[in-house]
Write a protein that holds these residues in place. Structure first.
Motif, PDB file in Angstrom:
ATOM      1  N   ILE A  51       0.843  -1.199   0.000  1.00  0.00           N
ATOM      2  CA  ILE A  51       0.000   0.000   0.000  1.00  0.00           C
ATOM      3  C   ILE A  51       0.877   1.248   0.000  1.00  0.00           C
ATOM      4  O   ILE A  51       1.609   1.504   0.965  1.00  0.00           O
ATOM      5  N   ARG A  52       0.817   2.012  -1.079  1.00  0.00           N
ATOM      6  CA  ARG A  52       1.561   3.283  -1.136  1.00  0.00           C
ATOM      7  C   ARG A  52       0.900   4.299  -0.213  1.00  0.00           C
ATOM      8  O   ARG A  52       1.569   4.976   0.564  1.00  0.00           O
ATOM      9  N   MET A  53      -0.430   4.435  -0.329  1.00  0.00           N
ATOM     10  CA  MET A  53      -1.184   5.301   0.586  1.00  0.00           C
ATOM     11  C   MET A  53      -2.645   4.912   0.514  1.00  0.00           C
ATOM     12  O   MET A  53      -3.131   4.446  -0.517  1.00  0.00           O
ATOM     13  N   GLY A  54      -3.330   5.062   1.643  1.00  0.00           N
ATOM     14  CA  GLY A  54      -4.746   4.755   1.680  1.00  0.00           C
ATOM     15  C   GLY A  54      -5.425   5.484   2.817  1.00  0.00           C
ATOM     16  O   GLY A  54      -4.772   5.991   3.729  1.00  0.00           O
ATOM     17  N   ASN A  55      -6.759   5.539   2.739  1.00  0.00           N
ATOM     18  CA  ASN A  55      -7.517   6.107   3.847  1.00  0.00           C
ATOM     19  C   ASN A  55      -8.861   5.411   3.955  1.00  0.00           C
ATOM     20  O   ASN A  55      -9.310   4.744   3.025  1.00  0.00           O
ATOM     21  N   GLN A  56      -9.440   5.559   5.122  1.00  0.00           N
ATOM     22  CA  GLN A  56     -10.738   4.983   5.424  1.00  0.00           C
ATOM     23  C   GLN A  56     -11.599   6.054   6.083  1.00  0.00           C
ATOM     24  O   GLN A  56     -11.083   6.895   6.816  1.00  0.00           O
ATOM     25  N   VAL A  57     -12.890   5.991   5.847  1.00  0.00           N
ATOM     26  CA  VAL A  57     -13.848   6.848   6.525  1.00  0.00           C
ATOM     27  C   VAL A  57     -15.015   5.951   6.910  1.00  0.00           C
ATOM     28  O   VAL A  57     -15.368   5.024   6.183  1.00  0.00           O
ATOM     29  N   GLU A  67     -18.396   0.390  10.634  1.00  0.00           N
ATOM     30  CA  GLU A  67     -18.411   0.151   9.190  1.00  0.00           C
ATOM     31  C   GLU A  67     -17.569   1.219   8.532  1.00  0.00           C
ATOM     32  O   GLU A  67     -17.559   2.368   8.960  1.00  0.00           O
ATOM     33  N   LEU A  68     -16.829   0.805   7.490  1.00  0.00           N
ATOM     34  CA  LEU A  68     -15.870   1.685   6.843  1.00  0.00           C
ATOM     35  C   LEU A  68     -15.956   1.570   5.327  1.00  0.00           C
ATOM     36  O   LEU A  68     -16.296   0.517   4.796  1.00  0.00           O
ATOM     37  N   LEU A  69     -15.604   2.661   4.658  1.00  0.00           N
ATOM     38  CA  LEU A  69     -15.286   2.650   3.239  1.00  0.00           C
ATOM     39  C   LEU A  69     -13.799   2.952   3.135  1.00  0.00           C
ATOM     40  O   LEU A  69     -13.281   3.793   3.884  1.00  0.00           O
ATOM     41  N   TYR A  70     -13.100   2.273   2.251  1.00  0.00           N
ATOM     42  CA  TYR A  70     -11.655   2.489   2.139  1.00  0.00           C
ATOM     43  C   TYR A  70     -11.253   2.632   0.681  1.00  0.00           C
ATOM     44  O   TYR A  70     -11.941   2.162  -0.223  1.00  0.00           O
ATOM     45  N   GLN A  71     -10.122   3.315   0.503  1.00  0.00           N
ATOM     46  CA  GLN A  71      -9.530   3.451  -0.824  1.00  0.00           C
ATOM     47  C   GLN A  71      -8.027   3.490  -0.665  1.00  0.00           C
ATOM     48  O   GLN A  71      -7.510   3.927   0.368  1.00  0.00           O
ATOM     49  N   CYS A  72      -7.339   3.008  -1.693  1.00  0.00           N
ATOM     50  CA  CYS A  72      -5.881   3.016  -1.611  1.00  0.00           C
ATOM     51  C   CYS A  72      -5.269   3.067  -3.005  1.00  0.00           C
ATOM     52  O   CYS A  72      -5.903   2.742  -4.006  1.00  0.00           O
ATOM     53  N   LEU A  73      -4.033   3.485  -3.025  1.00  0.00           N
ATOM     54  CA  LEU A  73      -3.172   3.437  -4.199  1.00  0.00           C
ATOM     55  C   LEU A  73      -2.059   2.462  -3.858  1.00  0.00           C
ATOM     56  O   LEU A  73      -1.380   2.624  -2.838  1.00  0.00           O
ATOM     57  N   THR A  74      -1.877   1.425  -4.671  1.00  0.00           N
ATOM     58  CA  THR A  74      -0.856   0.422  -4.380  1.00  0.00           C
ATOM     59  C   THR A  74       0.503   0.846  -4.922  1.00  0.00           C
ATOM     60  O   THR A  74       0.599   1.781  -5.723  1.00  0.00           O
ATOM     61  N   THR A  75       1.524   0.124  -4.531  1.00  0.00           N
ATOM     62  CA  THR A  75       2.874   0.400  -5.029  1.00  0.00           C
ATOM     63  C   THR A  75       2.986   0.074  -6.516  1.00  0.00           C
ATOM     64  O   THR A  75       3.904   0.548  -7.172  1.00  0.00           O
ATOM     65  N   GLU A  76       2.036  -0.702  -7.055  1.00  0.00           N
ATOM     66  CA  GLU A  76       2.011  -1.014  -8.485  1.00  0.00           C
ATOM     67  C   GLU A  76       1.165  -0.013  -9.268  1.00  0.00           C
ATOM     68  O   GLU A  76       0.954  -0.183 -10.468  1.00  0.00           O
ATOM     69  N   GLY A  77       0.615   1.012  -8.595  1.00  0.00           N
ATOM     70  CA  GLY A  77      -0.176   2.030  -9.261  1.00  0.00           C
ATOM     71  C   GLY A  77      -1.654   1.724  -9.405  1.00  0.00           C
ATOM     72  O   GLY A  77      -2.372   2.442 -10.097  1.00  0.00           O
ATOM     73  N   GLU A  78      -2.144   0.666  -8.751  1.00  0.00           N
ATOM     74  CA  GLU A  78      -3.566   0.334  -8.791  1.00  0.00           C
ATOM     75  C   GLU A  78      -4.340   1.242  -7.847  1.00  0.00           C
ATOM     76  O   GLU A  78      -3.883   1.532  -6.745  1.00  0.00           O
ATOM     77  N   LEU A  80      -7.799   1.279  -5.790  1.00  0.00           N
ATOM     78  CA  LEU A  80      -8.802   0.323  -5.330  1.00  0.00           C
ATOM     79  C   LEU A  80      -9.688   0.949  -4.261  1.00  0.00           C
ATOM     80  O   LEU A  80      -9.249   1.827  -3.516  1.00  0.00           O
ATOM     81  N   ALA A  81     -10.930   0.459  -4.160  1.00  0.00           N
ATOM     82  CA  ALA A  81     -11.853   0.936  -3.138  1.00  0.00           C
ATOM     83  C   ALA A  81     -12.728  -0.222  -2.679  1.00  0.00           C
ATOM     84  O   ALA A  81     -13.027  -1.141  -3.441  1.00  0.00           O
ATOM     85  N   GLY A  82     -13.166  -0.145  -1.412  1.00  0.00           N
ATOM     86  CA  GLY A  82     -14.008  -1.205  -0.881  1.00  0.00           C
ATOM     87  C   GLY A  82     -14.757  -0.795   0.371  1.00  0.00           C
ATOM     88  O   GLY A  82     -14.719   0.359   0.798  1.00  0.00           O
ATOM     89  N   TRP A  83     -15.433  -1.771   0.967  1.00  0.00           N
ATOM     90  CA  TRP A  83     -16.233  -1.578   2.171  1.00  0.00           C
ATOM     91  C   TRP A  83     -15.823  -2.623   3.203  1.00  0.00           C
ATOM     92  O   TRP A  83     -15.282  -3.681   2.855  1.00  0.00           O
ATOM     93  N   VAL A 101     -15.190  -8.211   7.995  1.00  0.00           N
ATOM     94  CA  VAL A 101     -15.656  -8.833   6.766  1.00  0.00           C
ATOM     95  C   VAL A 101     -15.641  -7.699   5.762  1.00  0.00           C
ATOM     96  O   VAL A 101     -16.090  -6.593   6.065  1.00  0.00           O
ATOM     97  N   TRP A 102     -15.107  -7.927   4.552  1.00  0.00           N
ATOM     98  CA  TRP A 102     -14.915  -6.830   3.609  1.00  0.00           C
ATOM     99  C   TRP A 102     -15.095  -7.296   2.173  1.00  0.00           C
ATOM    100  O   TRP A 102     -15.082  -8.487   1.890  1.00  0.00           O
ATOM    101  N   GLY A 103     -15.241  -6.306   1.294  1.00  0.00           N
ATOM    102  CA  GLY A 103     -15.345  -6.591  -0.126  1.00  0.00           C
ATOM    103  C   GLY A 103     -14.888  -5.396  -0.955  1.00  0.00           C
ATOM    104  O   GLY A 103     -14.871  -4.265  -0.476  1.00  0.00           O
ATOM    105  N   TRP A 104     -14.529  -5.675  -2.185  1.00  0.00           N
ATOM    106  CA  TRP A 104     -14.095  -4.622  -3.106  1.00  0.00           C
ATOM    107  C   TRP A 104     -15.296  -3.998  -3.789  1.00  0.00           C
ATOM    108  O   TRP A 104     -16.250  -4.682  -4.130  1.00  0.00           O
TER     109      TRP A 104
END
Length: 121
Positions: A51-57, A67-78, A80-83, A101-104
């Motif tokens: 994970i290059r950087m990410g945050n959750q709210v 319960e959270l929503l999350y998003q991140c930028l990976t070291t490979e440049g992807e 992604l977002a999920g719950w 328990v989570w999902g994309w």
């Protein structure tokens, strides 16, 4: 004053967590999550490992549930977002634990279960 979400705030606010188990997810060894809580509102940042950087709210939904929503930028440049829906607990050593328990929602498919433990330096 005690509120319905005091335990969540007490257990998460300004605390850091590391991965204990996340076989299906991206966060792993080296990923650190830093949580902030204000009343029932939750915010965190995370980085490390893949994970290059990410945050959750999110929000507290009960005395020990969130319960959270999350998003991140990976070291490979992807990008992604999920719950996730989780439970806040305490282990035998007195450290706070998180079980999710989570999902994309975007950038990947699938989901899983993951566990985190408070990082104490």
């Amino acid at each position: 004053m005690e509120t319905p979400f005091s335990q969540v705030s007490e257990r998460l606010n300004n605390r850091r967590f590391i991965v204990a188990n996340n076989a299906q997810g991206l966060s792993g060894t080296g990923t650190v999550f830093h949580y902030q809580v204000e009343e029932d509102a939750i915010f965190s940042t995370y980085q490390g490992g893949r994970i290059r950087m990410g945050n959750q709210v999110g929000r507290a939904t009960g005395p020990n549930t969130i319960e959270l929503l999350y998003q991140c930028l990976t070291t490979e440049g992807e990008l992604l977002a999920g719950w996730s829906r989780g439970t806040v607990g305490v282990d035998q050593a007195g450290r706070t634990t998180l079980s999710f328990v989570w999902g994309w929602l975007s950038g990947a498919t699938g989901g899983g279960e993951s566990n985190y433990v408070e990082f104490i330096a």
